[in-house]
Write an enzyme that holds these catalytic residues in place. Structure first.
Site, PDB file in Angstrom:
ATOM      1  N   LYS A  83      -1.782  -6.635  -4.382  1.00  0.00           N
ATOM      2  CA  LYS A  83      -3.014  -7.339  -3.983  1.00  0.00           C
ATOM      3  C   LYS A  83      -3.958  -6.337  -3.328  1.00  0.00           C
ATOM      4  O   LYS A  83      -3.563  -5.635  -2.379  1.00  0.00           O
ATOM      5  CB  LYS A  83      -2.625  -8.423  -2.984  1.00  0.00           C
ATOM      6  CG  LYS A  83      -3.484  -9.654  -2.965  1.00  0.00           C
ATOM      7  CD  LYS A  83      -2.792 -10.675  -2.051  1.00  0.00           C
ATOM      8  CE  LYS A  83      -3.574 -11.943  -1.947  1.00  0.00           C
ATOM      9  NZ  LYS A  83      -3.036 -12.800  -0.871  1.00  0.00           N
TER      10      LYS A  83
HETATM   11  C1  E4P Z   1      -4.455 -16.053  -0.854  1.00  0.00           C
HETATM   12  O1  E4P Z   1      -3.850 -15.240  -1.506  1.00  0.00           O
HETATM   13  C2  E4P Z   1      -4.534 -16.047   0.610  1.00  0.00           C
HETATM   14  O2  E4P Z   1      -3.301 -15.587   1.105  1.00  0.00           O
HETATM   15  C3  E4P Z   1      -4.752 -17.409   1.214  1.00  0.00           C
HETATM   16  O3  E4P Z   1      -4.927 -18.401   0.215  1.00  0.00           O
HETATM   17  C4  E4P Z   1      -5.758 -17.451   2.303  1.00  0.00           C
HETATM   18  O4  E4P Z   1      -5.835 -18.762   2.793  1.00  0.00           O
HETATM   19  P1  E4P Z   1      -6.543 -19.102   4.177  1.00  0.00           P
HETATM   20  O5  E4P Z   1      -8.027 -18.963   4.012  1.00  0.00           O
HETATM   21  O6  E4P Z   1      -6.154 -20.531   4.463  1.00  0.00           O
HETATM   22  O7  E4P Z   1      -5.989 -18.142   5.191  1.00  0.00           O
END
Ligand code: E4P
Length: 217
Positions: A83
């Site tokens: 990522k």
């Molecule tokens: C996605 O890969 C992220 O880890 C996640 O969906 C972020 O979510 P949040 O905005 O609730 O922290």
């Protein structure tokens, strides 16, 4: 729509995985911090539990360092998706890491233009953050819809991974638009099973069943 679970809590992943609800897992530095676990150790454990992609996020901000971190994360298991953030450096890292045959999830996407760049850089997944747009009074779901149209216009194969899902309505709308994947916290996925008419109907059936005096077992 594929379901990824947005957590680094192995117990919660296992519960959903046993039900066949887990097509992959996403983590991020905040989720690793909440788990209290070592990133390499917990990512290895998760990758061994599920068949699908497990996203592990780089933390470097420069492209070369991101690439080195990405290579290290990718070595943890065959189903790791590296990522990287949607910055210019992240796009460079995406290009190199995807060119080396790795799955790459480009995260922190907040516009269709950013998604277009990620697709051109070879991203396997693009992660538009719905909830965080809603948090600042913008329409996160409109972004999913825009990216769907842009990708379909040009036949990009990058998968839309609707992220920052906070509610069951987010999940429903992402599915209606045709998001390829959603990643949601375990609690949201479990809540998708709930409906007040299901509860009321079951209650009525149980009351009538009690009046029959019968037993099945
Ligand atoms: C996605 O890969 C992220 O880890 C996640 O969906 C972020 O979510 P949040 O905005 O609730 O922290």
């Amino acid at each position: 729509m594929k379901f990824f679970v947005d957590t680094a809590e192995v117990d919660q992943i296992a519960e959903l995985n046993d039900l066949g609800m887990v097509d992959g897992v996403t983590t991020n530095p905040s989720l690793i911090m909440k788990s209290g676990r070592d990133i390499i150790e917990v990512t290895k454990e998760i990758a061994g539990m599920v068949d699908g992609p497990v996203s592990a996020e780089v933390v470097a901000l420069e492209a070369d360092a991101m690439i080195e971190e990405g290579r290290k994360l990718a070595k943890i298991a065959e189903n790791i998706a590296v990522k990287v953030p949607l910055t210019w450096a992240g796009l460079k890292a995406c290009k190199v890491l995807s060119g080396e045959g790795n799955m790459v999830n480009v995260t922190l996407c907040f516009s269709a233009n950013q998604a277009l760049l990620a697709a051109k850089a070879g991203a396997t997944f693009i992660s538009p953050f719905i909830g965080r747009l809603d948090d600042i009074n913008l329409d996160g779901m409109e972004l999913i819809s825009d990216i769907r149209q842009v990708y379909d216009n040009y036949g990009f194969e990058t998968q839309i991974l609707a992220a920052s899902i906070r509610t069951v309505n987010h999940a429903y709308q992402a599915a209606m638009i045709g998001s390829d994947v959603m990643t949601a916290p375990p609690g949201v996925i479990k809540k998708m099973a709930e409906h007040p008419l299901t509860d009321a109907g079951l209650d009525a059936f149980m009351k009538d069943w009690a009046k029959t005096g019968q037993k099945i077992l």
